[in-house]
Design an enzyme around this catalytic site. Sequence first.
Site, short mmCIF file in Angstrom:
data_model
loop_
_atom_site.label_atom_id
_atom_site.label_comp_id
_atom_site.label_asym_id
_atom_site.label_seq_id
_atom_site.Cartn_x
_atom_site.Cartn_y
_atom_site.Cartn_z
N LYS A 78 -4.76 25.24 -9.35
CA LYS A 78 -5.98 24.44 -9.48
C LYS A 78 -6.53 24.59 -10.90
CE LYS A 78 -6.42 24.99 -4.59
NZ LYS A 78 -7.23 24.96 -3.38
N HIS B 282 -3.29 15.98 -3.06
CA HIS B 282 -4.00 17.18 -2.64
C HIS B 282 -5.38 16.79 -2.11
CE1 HIS B 282 -6.06 21.00 -2.65
NE2 HIS B 282 -4.87 21.56 -2.59
N GLU C 174 -1.47 20.41 4.80
CA GLU C 174 -2.59 21.27 4.45
C GLU C 174 -3.85 20.81 5.18
OE1 GLU C 174 -2.01 23.35 0.44
OE2 GLU C 174 -2.84 21.38 0.01
N SER D 290 -5.02 28.76 2.96
CA SER D 290 -5.27 30.19 3.16
C SER D 290 -4.02 31.00 3.52
CB SER D 290 -6.38 30.41 4.19
OG SER D 290 -7.58 29.80 3.75
#
Length: 256
Positions: free
Chosen positions: A12, A98, A170, A216
């Site tokens: 990121k 994303h 995700e 996570s």
Amino acid sequence: MSRTPLIVGNWKMYKTVAETRDFCLRLKDEMAFTKGKQVEVAVAPPFTALSAAAQALRGSFISVAAQDVFWAESGAYTGEVSAKMLTEVGCHFGIVGHSERRQYFHETDVSINKKAAALMKEGLIPILCLGETLSERQGGSTLVVVERQTRQGLKGLAVQDPQKLVMAYEPVWAIGTGQTATPNQAQEVQAFLRKLLAEIFSPNMAEGVRILYGGSVKPENIGELMAMNDVDGALVGGASLEVKSFAQIVRGSISP
Ligand code: PGA
């Protein structure tokens, strides 16, 4: 067909050029244990540090991924970066879709589809991210959402080699929250995605395309996630920023 595990670190908006260089050099050393093992590893630094990452990783098996791309080959698109520019600085993969890009930069399935196509045209491998929000999950529409994201994201892409595409499931509620999907939740969606890939492309593609889980992922949970049939690796955010934890995740992804 057995799929080689793939672990991608999505940094990121973290790490300068100097920090990237330092991380990559240390990661190369840290990865010595993978010798002779079946695993693929990539890091996705910010655009400014892609070149430094590629240089520092030269001669290693670790590859470089971009976090985004623009679909046009060139033009008056202030602030954007093309697939060809990514190839030039040594990228192998490009992340598209994303959830942070969907959320903060208003990306749609249509723009994501164009970006995936642009990467493929340039010979880069798209990592197509998708996943439901918490309210979508609670409303029971998880599979409807991921089906739409998959069909539209992959629309018109003529790909026959399963190595040329990576998917990443995700769930938005699991990203950066510390709340990982359970292995069964990941497996349910990822098995569904694999069936969809068979419909969209072919059984051969479905069997060979890697489907990563993201949200996570940590050293403590990679093992149980990787134990699932349709989890072929991970897209790791927070835990990819430290060499030690990232390396532990890579270790945990290798089958014994
Ligand atoms: P996280 O991020 O591992 O910090 O949850 C994952 C991602 O955004 O790809």
